[in-house]
Design a protein around this motif. Structure first.
Motif, PDB file in Angstrom:
ATOM      1  N   GLN A   1      -3.035  -6.723 -11.198  1.00  0.00           N
ATOM      2  CA  GLN A   1      -3.421  -6.171  -9.900  1.00  0.00           C
ATOM      3  C   GLN A   1      -4.910  -5.854  -9.859  1.00  0.00           C
ATOM      4  O   GLN A   1      -5.587  -5.842 -10.881  1.00  0.00           O
ATOM      5  CB  GLN A   1      -2.571  -4.928  -9.592  1.00  0.00           C
ATOM      6  CG  GLN A   1      -1.092  -5.264  -9.417  1.00  0.00           C
ATOM      7  CD  GLN A   1      -0.195  -4.056  -9.353  1.00  0.00           C
ATOM      8  OE1 GLN A   1      -0.657  -2.930  -9.180  1.00  0.00           O
ATOM      9  NE2 GLN A   1       1.103  -4.280  -9.499  1.00  0.00           N
TER      10      GLN A   1
ATOM     11  N   CYS B   1      -8.200  -3.362  -8.402  1.00  0.00           N
ATOM     12  CA  CYS B   1      -8.659  -2.082  -7.857  1.00  0.00           C
ATOM     13  C   CYS B   1     -10.167  -2.015  -8.032  1.00  0.00           C
ATOM     14  O   CYS B   1     -10.655  -2.014  -9.168  1.00  0.00           O
ATOM     15  CB  CYS B   1      -7.994  -0.901  -8.560  1.00  0.00           C
ATOM     16  SG  CYS B   1      -8.415   0.706  -7.816  1.00  0.00           S
TER      17      CYS B   1
ATOM     18  N   SER C   1       0.839  -1.190   0.000  1.00  0.00           N
ATOM     19  CA  SER C   1       0.000   0.000   0.000  1.00  0.00           C
ATOM     20  C   SER C   1       0.878   1.245   0.000  1.00  0.00           C
ATOM     21  O   SER C   1       1.914   1.284   0.668  1.00  0.00           O
ATOM     22  CB  SER C   1      -0.898   0.056   1.242  1.00  0.00           C
ATOM     23  OG  SER C   1      -2.028  -0.768   1.106  1.00  0.00           O
TER      24      SER C   1
ATOM     25  N   GLY D   1      -6.569   1.844  -4.383  1.00  0.00           N
ATOM     26  CA  GLY D   1      -7.319   0.635  -4.056  1.00  0.00           C
ATOM     27  C   GLY D   1      -8.282   0.777  -2.901  1.00  0.00           C
ATOM     28  O   GLY D   1      -9.193  -0.044  -2.745  1.00  0.00           O
TER      29      GLY D   1
ATOM     30  N   GLU E   1       0.767  -9.734  -2.225  1.00  0.00           N
ATOM     31  CA  GLU E   1      -0.688  -9.847  -2.162  1.00  0.00           C
ATOM     32  C   GLU E   1      -1.128 -11.268  -1.832  1.00  0.00           C
ATOM     33  O   GLU E   1      -1.964 -11.490  -0.952  1.00  0.00           O
ATOM     34  CB  GLU E   1      -1.290  -9.420  -3.496  1.00  0.00           C
ATOM     35  CG  GLU E   1      -2.795  -9.581  -3.579  1.00  0.00           C
ATOM     36  CD  GLU E   1      -3.336  -9.301  -4.972  1.00  0.00           C
ATOM     37  OE1 GLU E   1      -4.489  -9.681  -5.224  1.00  0.00           O
ATOM     38  OE2 GLU E   1      -2.618  -8.711  -5.799  1.00  0.00           O
TER      39      GLU E   1
ATOM     40  N   SER F   1      -2.903   0.861  -8.624  1.00  0.00           N
ATOM     41  CA  SER F   1      -3.725   0.111  -7.665  1.00  0.00           C
ATOM     42  C   SER F   1      -3.299   0.301  -6.218  1.00  0.00           C
ATOM     43  O   SER F   1      -4.132   0.240  -5.317  1.00  0.00           O
ATOM     44  CB  SER F   1      -3.698  -1.375  -8.021  1.00  0.00           C
ATOM     45  OG  SER F   1      -2.370  -1.872  -7.934  1.00  0.00           O
ATOM     46  N   ASP F   2      -2.012   0.531  -5.978  1.00  0.00           N
ATOM     47  CA  ASP F   2      -1.540   0.697  -4.604  1.00  0.00           C
ATOM     48  C   ASP F   2      -1.798   2.104  -4.077  1.00  0.00           C
ATOM     49  O   ASP F   2      -1.557   2.364  -2.889  1.00  0.00           O
ATOM     50  CB  ASP F   2      -0.064   0.334  -4.484  1.00  0.00           C
ATOM     51  CG  ASP F   2       0.833   1.119  -5.426  1.00  0.00           C
ATOM     52  OD1 ASP F   2       0.378   1.502  -6.512  1.00  0.00           O
ATOM     53  OD2 ASP F   2       2.023   1.343  -5.084  1.00  0.00           O
TER      54      ASP F   2
ATOM     55  N   TYR G   1      -3.725  -0.256  -1.176  1.00  0.00           N
ATOM     56  CA  TYR G   1      -4.140  -1.385  -2.002  1.00  0.00           C
ATOM     57  C   TYR G   1      -5.363  -2.066  -1.403  1.00  0.00           C
ATOM     58  O   TYR G   1      -5.573  -2.053  -0.188  1.00  0.00           O
ATOM     59  CB  TYR G   1      -2.990  -2.387  -2.141  1.00  0.00           C
ATOM     60  CG  TYR G   1      -3.211  -3.413  -3.234  1.00  0.00           C
ATOM     61  CD1 TYR G   1      -3.375  -3.026  -4.553  1.00  0.00           C
ATOM     62  CD2 TYR G   1      -3.265  -4.772  -2.944  1.00  0.00           C
ATOM     63  CE1 TYR G   1      -3.584  -3.958  -5.566  1.00  0.00           C
ATOM     64  CE2 TYR G   1      -3.463  -5.719  -3.936  1.00  0.00           C
ATOM     65  CZ  TYR G   1      -3.624  -5.307  -5.248  1.00  0.00           C
ATOM     66  OH  TYR G   1      -3.837  -6.229  -6.243  1.00  0.00           O
TER      67      TYR G   1
END
Length: 310
Positions: free
Chosen positions: A112, A114, A21, A74, A248, A70-71, A40
């Protein structure tokens, strides 16, 4: 300098997160708070808890995203659901976000996640936002991402640098992986930061820091190396993508690692061209071997990998 020793105004609080994150930066006004970037999705419960603790009953009025990787975005949907806050994003990503194009938003190419969120306004480069009792200038920060912006408080000498500058490095130059001139843009962004001469940099990852000139010199040297060795940049990008997915999932089969590499090749043609003539499976094995040598993964007998024990 440790986080609690970095001089920051009382209206600003940094929630330093790990590498899955991004950091969250909270800015407090009389009528509530703004959060810059939201982490995230798999860490959203911690994001909600940490932000609620920091709010201490005050309302969260808005989210500002430096970019939509995404990080960094998210947690947008969950925060919108909990706080009914508005969300401001850079204009370069507005069309992709409006249509939720997961290729252009980078989610499919990077393997990834989101959750879809709405946005309510745009943060245009060179405009001024009044947050936390201070004026913050929105500055373009192309390089890592074509649409990324930074926030600059001239009165306090504080730069929110997103992934343009960390204390040790910067983010993958993703435009280069699709054949765009990201290295040149990153050089311009580093030059812009040098011209600002910030007192404090709050990066997207890692603790705020005051040793800005050494960080800039190291980043400029690294950028020069990557520009001259594009294959090394490709290797770096693949290691980051696999490492992120492993953080993840905590465990990945050999085929899952190959899937990350194939997805990156399928949607990032310049990256695939760096490995022309090589199968994704062979490249995946090399990536895993490199990560294992650095201690970033634990190898399994079946060819899969696990995250290192914490």
């Amino acid at each position: 300098m440790p986080l609690n020793a970095v001089p920051l105004p009382p209206s600003l609080r940094v929630l330093e997160r790990g590498w899955l994150s991004s950091n969250q930066i909270l800015l407090f006004d009389d009528d509530g708070a703004t959060v810059v970037d939201t982490g995230y999705v798999t860490e959203v419960d911690d994001t909600l808890r940490l932000i609620d603790q920091a709010l201490a009953g005050r309302p969260l009025k808005r989210i500002v995203n430096t970019h939509l990787h995404s990080d960094h975005a998210g947690g947008n949907a969950a925060l919108q659901a909990r706080h009914d806050c508005v969300t401001w994003i850079p204009p370069g990503e507005s069309e992709a976000a409006a249509t939720w194009d997961e290729d252009r938003l980078s989610y499919r190419p990077t393997s990834q996640q989101c959750p879809r969120f709405r946005f309510d306004a745009l943060v245009h480069p060179h405009h001024t936002l009044h947050l936390g009792g201070e004026d913050w200038t929105v500055l373009p920060a192309q390089g890592h991402d074509d649409a990324m912006v930074m926030l600059w408080c001239d009165r306090q000498g504080i730069l929110v640098s997103a992934d343009a500058l960390w204390e040790k490095g910067f983010g993958v130059i993703f435009p280069e992986l699709v054949g765009e001139a990201g290295f040149e843009d990153q050089a311009a962004t580093l030059a812009r930061i040098a011209d600002l001469a910030p007192r404090v940099v709050i990066p997207g990852h890692g603790a705020p820091f005051t040793a800005v000139q050494p960080a800039l010199e190291a980043a400029q040297a690294r950028l020069h190396w990557l520009r001259n060795e594009p294959v090394k940049h490709g290797e770096y990008a693949l290691k980051v993508l696999v490492s992120f997915k492993l953080m993840e999932a905590q465990s990945m089969s050999q085929s899952a690692v190959e899937g990350v590499v194939r997805s990156a090749f399928d949607r990032q043609p310049a990256l695939a061209a760096l490995y022309a003539g090589r199968e994704a499976a062979a490249v995946a094995r090399d990536v895993v071997a490199n990560l294992a040598r650095s201690g970033a993964v634990q190898l399994r007998p079946d060819g899969g990998i696990d995250a290192p024990a914490r």
